[in-house]
Structure formats: C-alpha cells, structure tokens
Design a protein around this motif. Structure first.
Motif, mmCIF file in Angstrom:
data_model
loop_
_atom_site.group_PDB
_atom_site.id
_atom_site.type_symbol
_atom_site.label_atom_id
_atom_site.label_comp_id
_atom_site.label_asym_id
_atom_site.label_seq_id
_atom_site.Cartn_x
_atom_site.Cartn_y
_atom_site.Cartn_z
ATOM 1 N N PRO A 97 25.112 -0.670 67.088
ATOM 2 C CA PRO A 97 25.222 0.655 67.713
ATOM 3 C C PRO A 97 24.634 0.630 69.131
ATOM 4 O O PRO A 97 24.133 -0.408 69.581
ATOM 5 C CB PRO A 97 24.348 1.515 66.807
ATOM 6 C CG PRO A 97 23.245 0.593 66.404
ATOM 7 C CD PRO A 97 23.822 -0.800 66.380
ATOM 8 N N TRP A 98 24.630 1.793 69.791
ATOM 9 C CA TRP A 98 24.171 1.827 71.181
ATOM 10 C C TRP A 98 22.713 2.264 71.316
ATOM 11 O O TRP A 98 22.127 2.110 72.375
ATOM 12 C CB TRP A 98 25.035 2.808 71.999
ATOM 13 C CG TRP A 98 24.974 4.207 71.460
ATOM 14 C CD1 TRP A 98 25.865 4.773 70.590
ATOM 15 C CD2 TRP A 98 23.961 5.183 71.682
ATOM 16 N NE1 TRP A 98 25.458 6.046 70.262
ATOM 17 C CE2 TRP A 98 24.293 6.321 70.921
ATOM 18 C CE3 TRP A 98 22.798 5.210 72.458
ATOM 19 C CZ2 TRP A 98 23.511 7.464 70.897
ATOM 20 C CZ3 TRP A 98 22.011 6.361 72.430
ATOM 21 C CH2 TRP A 98 22.372 7.467 71.660
ATOM 22 N N GLU A 125 30.087 -0.484 72.886
ATOM 23 C CA GLU A 125 30.752 -0.302 74.186
ATOM 24 C C GLU A 125 30.085 0.808 74.993
ATOM 25 O O GLU A 125 30.350 0.958 76.188
ATOM 26 C CB GLU A 125 32.246 -0.013 73.982
ATOM 27 C CG GLU A 125 32.595 1.358 73.388
ATOM 28 C CD GLU A 125 32.383 1.481 71.872
ATOM 29 O OE1 GLU A 125 31.684 0.643 71.285
ATOM 30 O OE2 GLU A 125 32.921 2.443 71.291
ATOM 31 N N GLY A 153 35.682 -1.473 72.062
ATOM 32 C CA GLY A 153 35.413 -0.246 71.315
ATOM 33 C C GLY A 153 36.138 -0.235 69.983
ATOM 34 O O GLY A 153 36.307 -1.267 69.328
ATOM 35 N N GLY A 172 25.258 1.831 62.278
ATOM 36 C CA GLY A 172 25.925 2.916 62.992
ATOM 37 C C GLY A 172 26.003 4.165 62.136
ATOM 38 O O GLY A 172 25.194 4.366 61.219
HETATM 39 P P1 NAD Z 1 28.952 4.523 65.647
HETATM 40 O O1 NAD Z 1 29.164 4.475 64.174
HETATM 41 O O2 NAD Z 1 29.740 5.482 66.434
HETATM 42 O O3 NAD Z 1 29.230 3.086 66.298
HETATM 43 C C1 NAD Z 1 28.653 1.890 65.792
HETATM 44 C C2 NAD Z 1 29.584 0.724 66.081
HETATM 45 O O4 NAD Z 1 30.817 0.943 65.416
HETATM 46 C C3 NAD Z 1 29.897 0.515 67.554
HETATM 47 O O5 NAD Z 1 29.826 -0.851 67.851
HETATM 48 C C4 NAD Z 1 31.302 1.077 67.713
HETATM 49 O O6 NAD Z 1 32.049 0.392 68.673
HETATM 50 C C5 NAD Z 1 31.894 0.849 66.332
HETATM 51 N N1 NAD Z 1 32.887 1.889 65.997
HETATM 52 C C6 NAD Z 1 32.890 3.194 66.372
HETATM 53 N N2 NAD Z 1 33.939 3.842 65.838
HETATM 54 C C7 NAD Z 1 34.620 2.938 65.112
HETATM 55 C C8 NAD Z 1 35.817 2.995 64.324
HETATM 56 N N3 NAD Z 1 36.514 4.127 64.188
HETATM 57 N N4 NAD Z 1 36.233 1.864 63.714
HETATM 58 C C9 NAD Z 1 35.544 0.720 63.834
HETATM 59 N N5 NAD Z 1 34.408 0.609 64.584
HETATM 60 C C10 NAD Z 1 33.951 1.694 65.203
HETATM 61 O O7 NAD Z 1 27.369 4.740 65.828
HETATM 62 P P2 NAD Z 1 26.564 4.895 67.188
HETATM 63 O O8 NAD Z 1 26.915 6.188 67.816
HETATM 64 O O9 NAD Z 1 26.679 3.653 68.001
HETATM 65 O O10 NAD Z 1 25.071 4.959 66.624
HETATM 66 C C11 NAD Z 1 24.487 6.129 66.154
HETATM 67 C C12 NAD Z 1 24.487 6.179 64.650
HETATM 68 O O11 NAD Z 1 23.959 4.982 64.119
HETATM 69 C C13 NAD Z 1 23.600 7.280 64.112
HETATM 70 O O12 NAD Z 1 24.227 7.895 63.019
HETATM 71 C C14 NAD Z 1 22.342 6.547 63.659
HETATM 72 O O13 NAD Z 1 21.621 7.190 62.645
HETATM 73 C C15 NAD Z 1 22.913 5.251 63.208
HETATM 74 N N6 NAD Z 1 21.924 4.185 63.306
HETATM 75 C C16 NAD Z 1 21.417 3.660 62.166
HETATM 76 C C17 NAD Z 1 20.433 2.684 62.247
HETATM 77 C C18 NAD Z 1 19.830 2.070 61.026
HETATM 78 O O14 NAD Z 1 19.113 1.087 61.169
HETATM 79 N N7 NAD Z 1 20.062 2.597 59.842
HETATM 80 C C19 NAD Z 1 19.986 2.263 63.489
HETATM 81 C C20 NAD Z 1 20.541 2.832 64.624
HETATM 82 C C21 NAD Z 1 21.524 3.795 64.533
#
Ligand code: NAD
Length: 442
Positions: A97-98, A125, A153, A172
């Motif tokens: 994630p970011w 991304e 992405g 994520g």
């Molecule tokens: P996200 O789920 O939007 O993205 C995470 C990753 O998934 C990115 O690399 C992104 O490119 C990819 N992605 C996004 N949409 C996708 C799709 N439709 N299909 C396939 N891949 C896809 O999450 P984010 O916004 O980067 O991070 C925030 C979230 O992550 C929050 O909900 C947070 O609680 C969680 N998080 C959890 C932890 C943990 O350790 N449990 C740590 C950090 C963040």
C-alpha cells in the motif's frame, strides 16, 4: 548461487540489501517527503530504521530459523526420527500500500527472500517517488530472476493476479483484499491479507487522562492518521469526557502548534480522492476542534469530532485520516454493543487502571492486536504476531513468524529399518483389542 537452498547466499544478499538501504536512506526520506510531506522524523522511525532493524534481526537469526527442526516422534512410530523442514513456497507476489510505502513493501520482501523465495514486488502507484527508489535499491541488490519490481496501478496488478503464484502477500484495503482472495482462489494460492478496519479506543473512568490524551494524539495523528492501526474512534466514559477532550486539545497544540498547517511534523493526505472523502466527513458532523482544510496541499488539520450517531458518515468505514470521533458511554454494555456493530478490527486500545475491565474487553472482543494504556506500539515488538482477524485480515507476520509465513513446513518421519512391529499390518485378526488398549493408553 541458489537462493532456494543456500542459506549463506541469502544472508549475503540480505546484507547487501542492508548496506544499500543505509546508503540510500536520505533519498528514501526525501522521496517520502515528496510523495506526501511525510516528516523526516516519522520516515526514519517508521520506515527506514524499522526496515534496517528488521533486516539485521533477520540476518542474525536466519540460520537458526531455516534449520530443520527435530521433534519428538509419535510413540507408535518409535524408533523414528521426525523433522520439520522449511521449504520456500517458490514464486511470491507482494502487493504493497501507499501509507507506509517503504516499510510495508520491504519487510515482506525481506522475509520472502530470507525464506528462499523468488519475489515480485508491486509497490503502490500513489507514492511514485518512493516506488522509484525501492526499484533502484532492489535492482541494485538482486538479479531480476530473484527479486523484481513491477510498477503500476490497478491494471498492472490485475494482470499480475492472472498469473499463477505460490504465495501472495497483500497489504491494503478490505475491498481490494477480497479481489486478491478471489484471484488467489483460482489456483488455491495461499495468501496473507493485511487489511484494515475501525479500531476502537476505550478510555474508562480510571484512566490516566492526561497520558491517555498524549498517547492517543501521537497514535492518531502520526502520518496524518493514515495508519491501519491508528485509533479510529474513541469511546470515553461520560464522567471523564470533558477533561479528556480538554487534554486532547492541549496535546494536539503541544505537538503541532496553534496552526498545524505550518508544522513540519504533520503529513498531508495522499491524494484528492481521500482528501475529499475526509472533508465530506468534516462537513457532515459537529467539529469540537480543528476541522480546517486546504485543497491545494491536501491539508486537513488534526480534528476532534463529537459523535454519538453510529449512522453518521464518519462512523461507517475506516476513517484513515486525522479525524477523531469521540463517542460517550455510561454503561459498559454500551461499549460492547458499539464495538460489536462493526467487523472485527485490526487493533483495539484500552486506557484503564482496572485489570478486570481490560481482561474482560480482551476476552469479549475479537481483534487483530492492540495495547493497554498506549496505542500502536504492539507493532514494534518482533515477538508479537501482527495481523488481522475476520475482515481485518488473514494471517500474521513480524519477527520469526515472517520467515514462517513464506515457508512451507514439511514434516518428515524417518523410520528405522532394523525393527518392524507387526501390529498395524493386515491380517488384523485378533489385533484390535491390543490396538485399542494402546490407543486408549496414549
Ligand atoms: P488499496 O487496497 O487501495 O491498495 C493496495 C494495493 O493494491 C496497491 O498496490 C494498489 O495498486 C493495489 N490495488 C488497488 N486497487 C486494486 C484492484 N482493484 N485490483 C488489484 N489491485 C489493486 O490500499 P491503500 O489505499 O494503498 O492502503 C490503505 C489501506 O490499507 C487501508 O485500508 C489500511 O487500513 C490498509 N493497510 C493495512 C495495513 C496492515 O498492515 N494491515 C497496513 C497499511 C495499510
């Protein structure tokens, strides 16, 4: 060199990674600053130093973790020698994630390499500068047929998910976690899903309110609240509410000054989409403190919100920003009914001097992990498993567990050939009574 079987080589290459990270530390901190104004202090403490410490710990313990482990044989198999072998899964996909874009990309990669896997990393991304520096460091350290970085992405990630992997480690959101699980299911690929949730933070009547306020302000507003284990909402006893809110306001001002927009220690919201989502929440509710925002810089001030309506916008999903709703309770049963309304959270925090109350909350509610009288610091102990439960995730890692996550544990019995007890073989005839006796005795 064969990274699958050669432990010495894995240690050597992780040592090279360590020295490359150390030599790029300033660039990493700069990239994080450019991506979302992450303060240098926070970048060092929560990203580079964290990864460096993880690497050193892994290198130091790797030989011991990887060593086949002898276990006591099952009595009926004696004489035998029983062993658990740690075998790399093979080809591993790490999706990051970011919000802690360096740490949450690198730590799973370190563990996967330590366990002997080939790795493809897909950084977020949304933090392109950090993703670029990660690629530079990893491509300098590893041949691409060992560790490769793929940038992109949703489209690129979707394409990666069409391939067959031996393990997928995803960090994520819950929504994307479900997409990953579905894609993995096609090939029965095992997954770790590190997700999020609405983390309750309970402050009871006996809590040291000043200290609670200070530690909650730290945990909530570091990284501008964009932390998966940040306290999402407060549940404060009605008798403590007014003092507690006053202390929260004072602690915010102490940490970030009268105008947090000018503070070098307060990060920005990652993008317009998340900024607008948070502004909508502010406009929907009763602001007690803060509530300021600037669109050009994606600034949102540390904000306290009085809330007792679980149907409000801010009480629907994980907030993931510097907004802290404060809910009041009178009876302990109200705590239980509020927490139970939501999916199992990633973290839960209790501020209280009553041991029985803390024990009751821990026994009653299911959550990933948490703290009593602090926030977030359970993340830093390598001896504690870190992960969610239910909707907040599947699996856990950190410390030795990270190595174990990326290893298949293969149990093998080596049976002696100099003796062969006849009991188990057909014809069974009158053996049943003796077998029953032995099995009942065990
Ligand atoms: P996200 O789920 O939007 O993205 C995470 C990753 O998934 C990115 O690399 C992104 O490119 C990819 N992605 C996004 N949409 C996708 C799709 N439709 N299909 C396939 N891949 C896809 O999450 P984010 O916004 O980067 O991070 C925030 C979230 O992550 C929050 O909900 C947070 O609680 C969680 N998080 C959890 C932890 C943990 O350790 N449990 C740590 C950090 C963040």
């Amino acid at each position: 060199m064969n990274y699958k079987t050669d432990i010495g080589y894995r240690k050597e290459i992780l040592t090279r990674l360590l020295s490359n990270i150390i030599s790029y530390e300033n660039e990493i901190v700069k990239a994080l600053q450019e991506d979302f104004s992450k303060p240098a202090f926070e970048s060092v403490v929560t990203e580079t130093s964290y990864v460096i410490s993880d690497l050193k710990y892994t290198i130091k313990n790797l030989s011991r973790w990887a060593k086949p482990k002898k276990v006591f044989p099952f009595v009926l198999n004696i004489p035998s020698s029983d062993t658990i072998y740690k075998e790399p899964y093979g080809k591993v996909l790490v999706i990051a994630p970011w919000n802690y874009p360096f740490q949450l990309a690198l730590c799973p990669v370190i563990a996967a390499v330590a366990a002997g896997n080939q790795v493809v990393l897909k950084p977020s991304e949304l933090t392109p500068k950090t993703a670029e520096i990660i690629e530079t460091i990893l491509s300098k350290t590893f041949p691409t047929n060992h560790v490769e970085v793929v940038q992109g992405g949703v489209e690129i990630t979707s394409r990666l998910l069409e391939q067959r992997w031996d393990y997928i480690f995803f960090t994520g959101s819950v929504a994307v976690g479900k997409i990953i699980a579905k894609a993995a299911a096609k090939n029965l690929t095992p997954v770790t899903l590190e997700l999020g949730g609405k983390n309750p933070c309970i402050v009871d009547e006996t809590a040291n309110l000043r200290l609670a306020a200070k530690r909650i302000v730290w945990g909530k507003f570091i990284n501008a609240g964009q932390t998966c284990i940040a306290p999402d909402y407060i549940l404060v006893h009605k008798n403590s509410k007014s003092y507690f809110i006053q202390f929260l306001k004072e602690e915010i001002t102490k940490a970030y000054g009268e105008n947090p927009e000018l503070s070098p220690d307060f990060a920005r919201i990652i993008n317009t989409k998340n900024w607008s989502r948070l502004v909508e929440m502010i406009e929907d509710t009763k602001v007690l403190f803060g509530g300021k925002y600037t669109s050009e810089t994606h600034y949102i001030s540390p904000t306290l919100i009085e809330e007792n309506n679980l149907d409000s916008l801010i009480m629907q999903d994980e907030i993931f920003g510097p907004l802290l709703p404060i809910l009041t309770y009178e009876e302990e049963t109200e705590i239980d009914s509020i927490i139970s309304k939501y999916e199992k959270p990633l973290a839960l925090y209790i501020f209280s001097e009553r041991r029985s109350f803390c024990n009751k909350i821990i026994a009653t509610h299911s959550f990933g992990g948490g703290c009593i009288n602090d926030t977030m610091i359970h993340f830093s102990n390598k001896q504690l498993p870190f992960g969610g439960v239910g909707n907040s995730g599947i699996g856990a890692y950190h410390g030795k567990l990270s190595f174990d996550v990326f290893s298949h544990h293969k149990g093998v019995v080596k049976k002696a050939t100099w003796i062969d007890l006849p009991l188990r073989y057909a014809p069974y005839k009158d053996k049943l009574a003796s077998v029953k006796k032995i099995l009942n005795w065990l």
